[in-house]
Design an enzyme around this catalytic site. Sequence first.
Site, PDB file in Angstrom:
ATOM      1  N   ASP A 155       0.886  -1.157   0.000  1.00  0.00           N
ATOM      2  CA  ASP A 155       0.000   0.000   0.000  1.00  0.00           C
ATOM      3  C   ASP A 155       0.944   1.234   0.000  1.00  0.00           C
ATOM      4  O   ASP A 155       2.145   1.097   0.249  1.00  0.00           O
ATOM      5  CB  ASP A 155      -0.840  -0.062   1.293  1.00  0.00           C
ATOM      6  CG  ASP A 155      -1.503   1.243   1.608  1.00  0.00           C
ATOM      7  OD1 ASP A 155      -2.239   1.743   0.743  1.00  0.00           O
ATOM      8  OD2 ASP A 155      -1.294   1.786   2.719  1.00  0.00           O
ATOM      9  N   ASP A 191      -0.056   5.204   1.016  1.00  0.00           N
ATOM     10  CA  ASP A 191      -0.250   6.167   2.118  1.00  0.00           C
ATOM     11  C   ASP A 191      -0.177   5.481   3.478  1.00  0.00           C
ATOM     12  O   ASP A 191      -0.942   4.548   3.740  1.00  0.00           O
ATOM     13  CB  ASP A 191      -1.620   6.841   2.000  1.00  0.00           C
ATOM     14  CG  ASP A 191      -1.643   7.866   0.892  1.00  0.00           C
ATOM     15  OD1 ASP A 191      -0.947   8.874   1.025  1.00  0.00           O
ATOM     16  OD2 ASP A 191      -2.359   7.653  -0.107  1.00  0.00           O
TER      17      ASP A 191
HETATM   18  O1  M1P Z   1      -4.140   4.937   0.386  1.00  0.00           O
HETATM   19  C1  M1P Z   1      -5.017   5.177   1.425  1.00  0.00           C
HETATM   20  C2  M1P Z   1      -6.039   6.231   1.099  1.00  0.00           C
HETATM   21  O2  M1P Z   1      -5.402   7.478   0.898  1.00  0.00           O
HETATM   22  C3  M1P Z   1      -6.260   8.531   0.728  1.00  0.00           C
HETATM   23  O3  M1P Z   1      -7.076   8.606   1.866  1.00  0.00           O
HETATM   24  P1  M1P Z   1      -7.306   9.939   2.726  1.00  0.00           P
HETATM   25  O4  M1P Z   1      -7.372  11.052   1.759  1.00  0.00           O
HETATM   26  O5  M1P Z   1      -8.558   9.655   3.477  1.00  0.00           O
HETATM   27  O6  M1P Z   1      -6.126  10.068   3.665  1.00  0.00           O
HETATM   28  C4  M1P Z   1      -7.178   8.313  -0.452  1.00  0.00           C
HETATM   29  O7  M1P Z   1      -6.439   8.430  -1.647  1.00  0.00           O
HETATM   30  C5  M1P Z   1      -7.840   6.964  -0.372  1.00  0.00           C
HETATM   31  O8  M1P Z   1      -8.529   6.679  -1.577  1.00  0.00           O
HETATM   32  C6  M1P Z   1      -6.837   5.899  -0.150  1.00  0.00           C
HETATM   33  O9  M1P Z   1      -7.492   4.688   0.006  1.00  0.00           O
END
Ligand code: M1P
Length: 245
Positions: free
Chosen positions: A12, A14
Amino acid sequence: RIWAMTEHYLFDIDGTLTNPRQKMSRQFTKRFLEWMDDKSVFLVAGSNLEKVSEQVPPEVIAKCEGVFCSMGNQFWSGKNLVYENEWAPDPLLIEALTAFQMYTKFPIPLKEQFGRGEIIERRPGMLNFTTIGRNADTRERERYYEWDTKNGERKNIVSQLEKSFPELDFRIGGQISIDIQPKGHNKSQASEWIRKNLGGRMIFTGDSCHKGGNDYDICLDIKKHKDGEFHQVDSPEETLNVLGI
Ligand code: M1P
């Protein structure tokens, strides 16, 4: 090269390879690039290719065997688009999301009520929804995340939407939003594709492996097929520890 590998590392982005919506740090990039040598690596992102390319340096992307974007609804191998799912959301869903945004109890100072960007981001095969707007800055994201953890806004929205739209999956991904897609069109599409086309073992690392999180389905899929392992982490530093680098 890809065909000769018996182990595939899936990540993953983020909260796993980068801090939420941030660029991969220089130190992380250096260590990760060295570790990637002779490994089969895939990225499995919730966000679209544009955002992935903003956050992950081109030299890292170039060393990956492939990038699954938008919850596995789009797959790139180098510059080749291998597959892409299309989905046209029901207008009733858009209406419901708009109403949730109108009635959010998250306190937004009056002077900050504009310029937070769209609340619905359409991506291939899915959409991403946030009551505070996609342009919220890091400070606002953190403020929302803390508030949401205490007040459960996203959990509550998900449980209401699940009742009205049983044909859809709602997953809480990052700090401020909910990923929405047709049932089954989640990150497990990545592990399914690798199983079907490459075989071998999969090692997935993500920060949302708990039930309801957007990494949950891929972990469940690997567990069900007994063809790999998964690691829940809370930061890029923890990912480096998991990899032993
Ligand atoms: O990769 C995790 C998530 O990152 C973003 O989430 P948020 O903006 O809530 O921090 C989004 O791009 C989300 O789609 C993605 O799953």
